[in-house]
Enzyme design. Structure first.
Site, PDB file in Angstrom:
ATOM      1  CG  ASP A  45       7.313  10.130  10.018  1.00  8.74           C
ATOM      2  OD1 ASP A  45       6.402   9.681  10.875  1.00  8.74           O
ATOM      3  OD2 ASP A  45       8.480   9.344  10.129  1.00  8.74           O
ATOM      4  CG  ASN A  47       5.051   8.124  14.249  1.00  5.75           C
ATOM      5  OD1 ASN A  47       5.662   8.355  12.999  1.00  5.75           O
ATOM      6  ND2 ASN A  47       4.417   7.082  14.562  1.00  5.75           N
ATOM      7  CG  ASP A  53       2.521  10.945  11.424  1.00 10.55           C
ATOM      8  OD1 ASP A  53       2.246  12.310  11.217  1.00 10.55           O
ATOM      9  OD2 ASP A  53       3.465  10.460  11.858  1.00 10.55           O
ATOM     10  CG  ASP A 122      -9.309   8.072  -2.475  1.00  9.97           C
ATOM     11  OD1 ASP A 122     -10.201   7.643  -3.215  1.00  9.97           O
ATOM     12  OD2 ASP A 122      -8.098   8.556  -2.905  1.00  9.97           O
ATOM     13  CG  ASP A 224     -10.162   3.845  -6.385  1.00  6.04           C
ATOM     14  OD1 ASP A 224      -9.225   4.721  -6.538  1.00  6.04           O
ATOM     15  OD2 ASP A 224     -10.011   2.648  -6.270  1.00  6.04           O
ATOM     16  CD  GLU A 284      -9.230   6.323 -10.574  1.00  7.95           C
ATOM     17  OE1 GLU A 284      -8.210   6.299 -10.931  1.00  7.95           O
ATOM     18  OE2 GLU A 284     -10.007   5.403  -9.936  1.00  7.95           O
ATOM     19  CG  HIS A 357      -2.442   8.580  -6.172  1.00  9.84           C
ATOM     20  ND1 HIS A 357      -3.581   9.532  -6.137  1.00  9.84           N
ATOM     21  CD2 HIS A 357      -3.096   7.438  -5.962  1.00  9.84           C
ATOM     22  CE1 HIS A 357      -4.619   8.427  -6.570  1.00  9.84           C
ATOM     23  NE2 HIS A 357      -4.156   7.370  -6.114  1.00  9.84           N
ATOM     24  CG  ASP A 358      -3.172   6.171  -9.526  1.00  8.50           C
ATOM     25  OD1 ASP A 358      -2.388   5.575  -8.604  1.00  8.50           O
ATOM     26  OD2 ASP A 358      -4.572   6.541  -9.910  1.00  8.50           O
TER      27      ASP A 358
HETATM   28  C1  NOJ Z   1      -7.218   4.187  -8.744  1.00  9.01           C
HETATM   29  C2  NOJ Z   1      -6.251   4.665  -7.672  1.00  9.01           C
HETATM   30  O1  NOJ Z   1      -6.192   6.045  -7.982  1.00  9.01           O
HETATM   31  C3  NOJ Z   1      -4.993   3.765  -7.577  1.00  9.01           C
HETATM   32  O2  NOJ Z   1      -4.131   4.391  -6.920  1.00  9.01           O
HETATM   33  C4  NOJ Z   1      -5.406   2.416  -7.076  1.00  9.01           C
HETATM   34  O3  NOJ Z   1      -4.363   1.671  -7.185  1.00  9.01           O
HETATM   35  C5  NOJ Z   1      -6.703   1.694  -7.996  1.00  9.01           C
HETATM   36  N1  NOJ Z   1      -7.560   2.947  -8.263  1.00  9.01           N
HETATM   37  C6  NOJ Z   1      -7.228   0.750  -7.160  1.00  9.01           C
HETATM   38  O4  NOJ Z   1      -8.054   1.002  -6.014  1.00  9.01           O
END
Ligand code: NOJ
Length: 583
Positions: A45, A47, A53, A122, A224, A284, A357-358
């Site tokens: 970050d 700011n 950012d 993405d 995605d 994905e 991130h999931d």
């Molecule tokens: C997969 C993404 O990786 C995830 O973070 C997101 O919540 C879902 N698709 C919905 O877009």
């Protein structure tokens, strides 16, 4: 005697002939790249608003370059109300205000390219935000020109047949909307209505948006939940028996095999991707199976370049109270990655990842995040990721050995998914304490989203403000500044490993063969190319382990190892990793 000689001659001719040669390989930058994934909210970050950012990423490009990676994948950076942290886009062609401006993006792209780093964006087009102007229009009236940009079901027909909605406490993918007395479809949260790909206008809007970014010079898209885009718009009743019979009992497989999916991917390729042959595309692979993966990535089909499967990351999850992470058997782990390697033996191209991130943090989930073993097991997992055939996707912070944050209170979480799951348990009168405990090792996505640990100072140098998600207290042991100074750090090992991959084409393209298959502690495999044979040995356990194989380690050369042991004994320390070049 003569017959034996002839047989030997034939066998060795076959061996030479069947050896993999780099000259026969269709080399591509995206096959040879190590892709570094940045969750922009949590990276840096500049700011003081507590949210990372684009300027922050720009300020860290030298660091990113120093890792030896080749491409950066940014999670969504577009305008969004952030119900699902950017996976709910309200304007596909502008930058989220919290992240900066289009000028910042242009600078990032230019500076990254100057450093020979590619930028992957993405593409979130199964759904938009309910705050996108298309949806705002669509919901106004049944005859609005944007009505069929989304999937609507008039309530006078009764309730639509069940479809799952992932981030909803009641699990339903339909939401009733009073204005037009209709339900709309959302495979995720009600703030993420599914776009109607069956409408050619929607597809053209998406293709033109993709060309907008590619014309700017971006280097590709991660797509995605792209397998979910096509739907049977009659929305027939799907029974458990249908699911069991045709879709392995799984909704995601049903959703990932819509009637026109591959027509649309072919069309997207023709209208967009084929015009930018140097750009890469990655699906994905929600709902993607070994038997269907090549439908996406067989080059002869002209669809996409790569996909990533969920089988690896799903291993060891127990459904009780949302993805409780149980112990996993190494032989199962090996089988998954070995079988997926086989999918792409002849054509197509795979990927490997252990965190994103999931997911919880790589070391907490697949290694051992205790003080004693965190560093060696992180390095061991890095060795695995970067020695498999297929493009490795490496998540920010894993190069430091960042761990799960393990929150004790639901209030510390920020993720829409964990709240929906919490409510499910609450509504069912379940054990909320157990739920919170399970999140520490299990499914909670915020474990892997905490701010990057740059130094040991307040907020780990991520922000001067209040971070949007708490910083892990272990920043004093795990941070960039300290690890850069320590030659044996997890960070410096990652750099060595990216170099080792770069210098050994066999790691990227080599023929993979599993060694010592039944071993429950060690994962070992050879990689062969151009007559060069490498052996990767990974002790996945916290105990010493012996490799059962007659490969000659004594005369082998060690390319990289995570203990300073020059180990040619065949016995390996806890979480030891070595790559040998065999004689
Ligand atoms: C997969 C993404 O990786 C995830 O973070 C997101 O919540 C879902 N698709 C919905 O877009």
């Amino acid at each position: 005697m003569k017959n034996t000689m002839i047989l030997i001659a034939i066998l060795s001719a076959i061996t030479v002939f069947s050896q993999k040669k780099s000259k026969d390989i269709d080399r591509k930058w995206w096959k040879e790249a190590v892709v570094y994934q940045i969750y922009p909210r949590s990276f840096k970050d500049t700011n003081g608003d507590g949210v990372g950012d684009l300027k922050g990423i720009i300020s860290k490009l030298d660091y990113i370059k120093s890792l030896g990676i080749n491409a950066i994948w940014l999670n969504p950076i577009f305008e969004s109300p952030n119900a699902d942290n950017g996976y709910d886009i309200s304007d596909y062609q502008s930058i989220m205000k919290q992240f900066g401006t289009m000028d910042d993006f242009n600078t990032l792209l230019k500076d990254a390219h100057q450093k020979d780093l590619k930028i992957i964006l993405d593409l979130v087009v199964n759904h938009s935000s309910d705050e996108h102007k298309w949806f705002q229009e669509s919901r106004k009236s049944r005859d609005n020109p944007y009505r069929d940009y989304y999937h609507w079901w008039p309530a006078e027909k009764g309730k639509p047949a069940f479809r799952p909605g992932a981030f909803e406490a009641d699990g339903s993918g339909w939401r009733y909307d009073k204005t037009t007395n209709s339900y709309y479809l959302h495979y995720f949260n009600f703030k993420q209505p599914d776009l109607n790909w069956e409408n050619p206008k929607v597809r053209q809007e998406i293709y033109s948006m993709m060309r907008f970014w590619l014309d700017k010079g971006i280097d590709g898209f991660r797509m995605d939940v792209i397998p979910f885009i096509s739907k049977d718009t009659n929305f027939p009743v799907i029974t458990q028996a249908d699911l069991d019979k045709n879709y392995h009992g799984r909704w995601d497989v049903y959703m990932g095999e819509g009637p026109h999916l591959h027509d649309y991917l072919k069309e997207m390729n023709k209208e967009v991707l084929s015009k930018y042959p140097n750009a890469m595309s990655l699906a994905e692979g929600a709902g993607m199976l070994k038997s269907t993966a090549l439908n996406f990535v067989d080059p002869a089909r002209h669809e996409l370049n790569m996909g990533y499967h969920f089988e690896g990351t799903n291993l060891g999850y127990v459904p009780r109270y949302f993805k409780k992470s149980g112990p996993y058997k190494l032989t199962d782990f090996k089988k998954i990655y070995t079988d997926w390697d086989a999918v792409y033996k002849e054509k197509g191209w795979g990927t490997t990842y252990l965190g994103n991130h999931d997911q919880p943090r790589m070391v907490s989930r697949w290694g051992n995040d205790s003080e004693q073993f965190r560093a060696p097991s992180s390095k061991m997992l890095t060795t695995f990721l970067l020695s498999m055939t297929g493009t490795p996707y490496y998540y920010y912070g894993d190069e430091l050995g960042m761990t799960n944050i393990k929150f004790d209170k639901i209030e510390d979480y920020r993720d829409i998914e964990v709240f929906a799951e919490y409510d499910k348990v609450k509504n069912a009168g379940g054990d909320l304490k157990e739920f919170i405990e399970n999140q520490k090792t299990g499914g909670a996505r915020d474990n892997g989203r905490t701010p990057m640990q740059w130094n040991e100072k307040e907020n780990a140098g991520f922000t001067t403000g209040t971070p949007w998600l708490k910083v892990n207290a272990n920043k004093s042991e795990i941070n960039v500044l300290d690890e850069e100074k320590n030659p044996n750090s997890t960070l410096n090992y990652f750099k060595k490993m990216t170099k080792t991959r770069r210098e050994n084409l066999a790691l990227i393209y080599g023929k993979y063969t599993l060694v010592d298959e039944p071993n429950e502690q060690i994962y070992a495999y050879t990689k062969e190319l151009d007559g060069k044979k490498l052996l990767v040995v990974l002790n996945f356990s916290d105990k010493e382990a012996k490799l059962n194989s007659d490969l000659d380690l004594k005369n082998a050369k060690i390319l990289i190892e995570n203990y300073p042991s020059d180990n040619k004994t065949g016995t390996f320390q806890p979480y030891e990793a070595v790559i040998y070049q065999l004689k």
